[in-house]
Scaffold this motif. Structure first.
Motif, mmCIF file in Angstrom:
data_model
loop_
_atom_site.group_PDB
_atom_site.id
_atom_site.type_symbol
_atom_site.label_atom_id
_atom_site.label_comp_id
_atom_site.label_asym_id
_atom_site.label_seq_id
_atom_site.Cartn_x
_atom_site.Cartn_y
_atom_site.Cartn_z
ATOM 1 N N ARG A 452 0.821 -1.206 0.000
ATOM 2 C CA ARG A 452 0.000 0.000 0.000
ATOM 3 C C ARG A 452 0.858 1.261 0.000
ATOM 4 N N PRO A 453 1.579 1.510 -1.087
ATOM 5 C CA PRO A 453 2.494 2.662 -1.124
ATOM 6 C C PRO A 453 1.756 3.971 -0.874
ATOM 7 N N ALA A 454 2.395 4.820 -0.063
ATOM 8 C CA ALA A 454 1.802 6.119 0.253
ATOM 9 C C ALA A 454 2.257 7.205 -0.714
ATOM 10 N N ILE A 455 3.258 6.922 -1.538
ATOM 11 C CA ILE A 455 3.729 7.887 -2.521
ATOM 12 C C ILE A 455 3.351 7.395 -3.919
ATOM 13 N N ALA A 456 3.320 8.323 -4.858
ATOM 14 C CA ALA A 456 2.732 8.022 -6.162
ATOM 15 C C ALA A 456 3.613 7.126 -7.030
ATOM 16 N N GLU A 457 4.916 7.301 -6.978
ATOM 17 C CA GLU A 457 5.777 6.634 -7.949
ATOM 18 C C GLU A 457 5.680 5.108 -7.914
ATOM 19 N N PRO A 458 5.732 4.452 -6.739
ATOM 20 C CA PRO A 458 5.552 2.994 -6.733
ATOM 21 C C PRO A 458 4.202 2.557 -7.292
#
Length: 495
Positions: A452-458
Motif C-alpha cells: 500500500r504505497p503512500a507515494i505516487a511513484e511505486p
C-alpha cells in the motif's frame, strides 16, 4: 552451364553473416541477461522507492543535517572494523531521499540527519550487480561484461555488413508473411532503429567493464603497479594517508566553503575518506545538469578548507570523456524522458537478441537439422530469465534481507535450462510467456495490496506493470487456444 561468379560484396555479406551468427550463438544468453537487467536498472532509484515506499523524503539536506548523519553513522560503527569511506547521498528531484553509507551498511536519514531506517532494497541491488558483473567476483565479472560489450559491438558491425540494404529496408515490415520472414524483419528493423543507442551502450559498457584491465596495464608500465596513481590522473589526487586518530572531519564546513566558492552548486554526494583519522578528507560531488559528466569532485581537508578539484568538468578531454561514459551508458541524464527512451530501446535490444537466436534455430529446423533441445533451452532463457527476476522479488519479501538472491537465481536458471534441454515439451514458448506475464501481474497487484504505497511513484510502476502484463497474458492465452484448435501440442517456433 557454369555458376554465376560470386561478387566481392556477396562474399563480404556471407562472411559477415557467418561471423554474426557465430558471435551471437557464443554470447547470446549472457548478452540477453545483461540487456534485460540493464533495461530494468535504468530506473534503479525508482525501484528503491518501490521497495521501500515508507522512507522519509525531503527536497534538501542542510550542512548541519549532513554532519549529524555522519556522526550518527559512525556511532553505529562502534566495535566494527574501521570504515574506509563514508558516503552521504543528498536528495534530488529524481531521488528525494538522503542516505548515509559506510563499509558495513547504509541507512536512510530524515531531514534533520537522524537515522530513520535501514536501507533494504535488496532486489534492486541484486539487479544492479547482475548487470554490472553477473554476480561473479567483481573484477572478473566486470571484465566479462566488458568483453560482452565488445561482442555486442561486433554483432552490430557484422549485422550491418550482412545486410547491404538495411537502411533502404528500414521501414519495410512483412508481418503478414511467413512468421520466419516477419521475425527476420523485426530483428533487422529494430537493429537499424536502435543502432546509435546500441553502439553507445555497448562501447561505454566495454569501456567501463574493461577499464580495470587498461588501468592495470598502465600502472605496470608507468607507475610501478600503483593503480591509485593512474586513477588520480582522471578522478583527482588525494592527500596522503595518516592513520592517527582524529575527530570527525567537518563536512558541514566543507559544504559552506563549496557554496562560497561555487555559488548555486548542486551537491549530490558528500564523501569522507578514511574517517576519524588525521589523514581524512572530504570530497563533494557536484552535479552539472547540462553536461553528460556524472559530476565534478571538489576536495577539502578535515577542517573544511578547500584543497583542489578533479577537473572532470573542465580538465583534459580524456577526463571529461571518462566522466561522461557512466551517464551515457546508464541513461542518468535529462530525467524521466531519457529513462523511458533507454528502457524502450533496451527492450528492443532484448527483442533483437531473442529473435536473432530464434531465426538461427528455426532455419536449422527447416533444413531438417533438428535442434529441438536447443530451441527449448533458448525459450527457457528468454522467458525463464524474466520470470526468475520477478520471482526474486517474492524471495526477497518472504525470506528477508538475508535471502541469497544471486545464488538462488543462478541455480534456478541453470536447473530450468537443463530441464528444458532434457524435456523440451516443458519449454513451450506460449506457456512460458503466460507464466512470465502472470508473475508480473501477481507481483504488481500484490505490491499494491500488501505494501500500500503512500507515494505516487511505486503506484505508477505497479499500474504500468499491470498494463504491460495483461496484454501479454491475453496474447499467450489466445495463442494457446489457436494452436489447440489447430490440433498442435507444442509451440512450433522459438521465443
Amino acid at each position: 552451364m557454369s555458376a554465376p561468379p560470386v561478387s566481392a560484396r556477396d562474399t563480404l555479406v556471407k562472411r559477415a553473416l557467418g561471423g554474426h551468427a557465430a558471435i551471437g550463438l557464443l554470447a547470446s544468453a549472457l548478452i540477453y541477461i545483461i540487456c534485460l537487467s540493464g533495461t530494468l536498472i535504468v530506473i534503479h532509484d525508482r525501484w528503491q522507492r518501490w521497495e521501500q515506499p515508507d522512507v522519509p523524503e525531503m527536497t534538501a539536506l542542510s550542512p548541519a543535517a549532513v554532519q549529524t548523519a555522519i556522526s550518527a553513522a559512525l556511532a553505529r560503527e562502534a566495535g566494527k572494523p574501521a570504515t574506509t569511506h563514508l558516503y552521504v547521498r543528498l536528495p534530488s528531484a529524481e531521488m528525494p531521499r538522503a542516505t548515509v553509507t559506510t563499509d558495513s551498511g547504509g541507512w536512510y536519514v530524515d531531514a534533520s540527519g537522524r537515522i530513520a531506517a535501514r536501507e533494504a532494497h535488496g532486489w534492486t541491488d541484486f539487479m544492479v550487480a547482475m548487470h554490472e558483473y553477473l554476480h561473479l567476483p567483481m573484477t572478473w565479472g566486470m571484465i566479462l561484461v566488458g568483453a560482452l560489450g565488445v561482442m555486442l559491438c561486433a554483432l552490430v558491425t557484422t549485422g550491418v555488413l550482412a545486410h547491404p540494404r538495411i537502411v533502404r529496408d528500414a521501414f519495410s515490415l512483412r508481418t503478414r508473411h511467413d512468421p520466419q520472414l516477419a521475425r527476420a524483419d523485426w530483428h533487422n528493423r529494430l537493429g537499424v532503429w536502435t543502432l546509435p543507442f546500441v553502439l553507445a551502450v555497448a562501447l561505454t559498457g566495454a569501456f567501463i567493464g574493461l577499464g580495470s584491465v587498461g588501468t592495470t596495464m598502465l600502472a605496470k608500465a608507468y607507475t610501478g603497479g600503483d593503480l591509485l596513481k593512474v586513477y588520480a590522473n582522471i578522478f583527482g589526487h588525494e592527500p596522503p594517508s595518516n592513520p592517527a586518530r582524529a575527530p570527525i572531519a567537518d563536512a558541514a564546513a566543507a559544504m559552506r566553503t563549496l557554496e562560497a566558492r561555487v555559488p548555486g552548486a548542486a551537491p549530490t554526494y558528500v564523501i569522507v575518506h578514511e574517517p576519524l583519522t588525521a589523514g581524512q578528507h572530504v570530497q563533494i560531488l557536484v552535479a552539472h545538469p547540462r553536461r553528460l559528466i556524472y559530476g565534478e569532485s571538489y576536495f577539502f581537508d578535515r577542517t573544511g578548507a578547500f584543497h583542489s578539484k578533479a577537473g572532470l568538468s573542465d580538465g583534459a578531454i580524456g577526463q571529461q570523456v571518462a566522466a561522461s561514459s557512466y551517464n551515457l551508458h546508464f541513461g542518468n541524464f535529462a530525467g524521466l524522458p531519457v529513462e523511458i527512451a533507454y528502457m524502450l530501446m533496451g527492450l528492443a535490444l532484448c527483442a533483437i537478441t531473442a529473435t536473432g537466436n530464434s531465426l538461427w534455430l528455426e532455419k536449422r529446423r527447416r533444413r531438417g537439422l533438428g535442434g529441438e533441445r536447443l530451441r527449448a533451452g533458448w525459450n527457457m532463457t528468454v522467458w525463464g530469465t524474466a520470470t526468475l527476476m520477478v520471482w526474486a522479488i517474492w524471495a526477497r519479501a518472504l525470506l528477508g534481507t538475508e535471502a541469497p538472491l544471486a545464488l538462488g537465481f543462478l541455480s534456478a536458471f541453470a536447473a530450468a535450462v537443463l530441464v528444458a534441454v532434457l524435456y523440451p515439451r516443458v519449454a513451450d514458448a506460449t506457456a512460458l510467456r503466460r507464466v512470465c506475464a502472470g508473475s508480473i501481474l501477481l507481483t504488481a497487484i500484490g505490491h499494491l495490496a500488501l505494501v500500500r504505497p503512500a507515494i505516487a511513484e511505486p503506484v505508477v510502476i505497479d499500474l504500468i506493470a499491470i498494463g504491460l502484463s495483461v496484454p501479454l497474458l491475453l496474447w499467450s492465452v489466445r495463442a494457446r487456444g489457436g494452436r489447440e484448435r489447430a490440433g498442435l501440442n507444442a509451440d512450433p517456433t522459438p521465443a
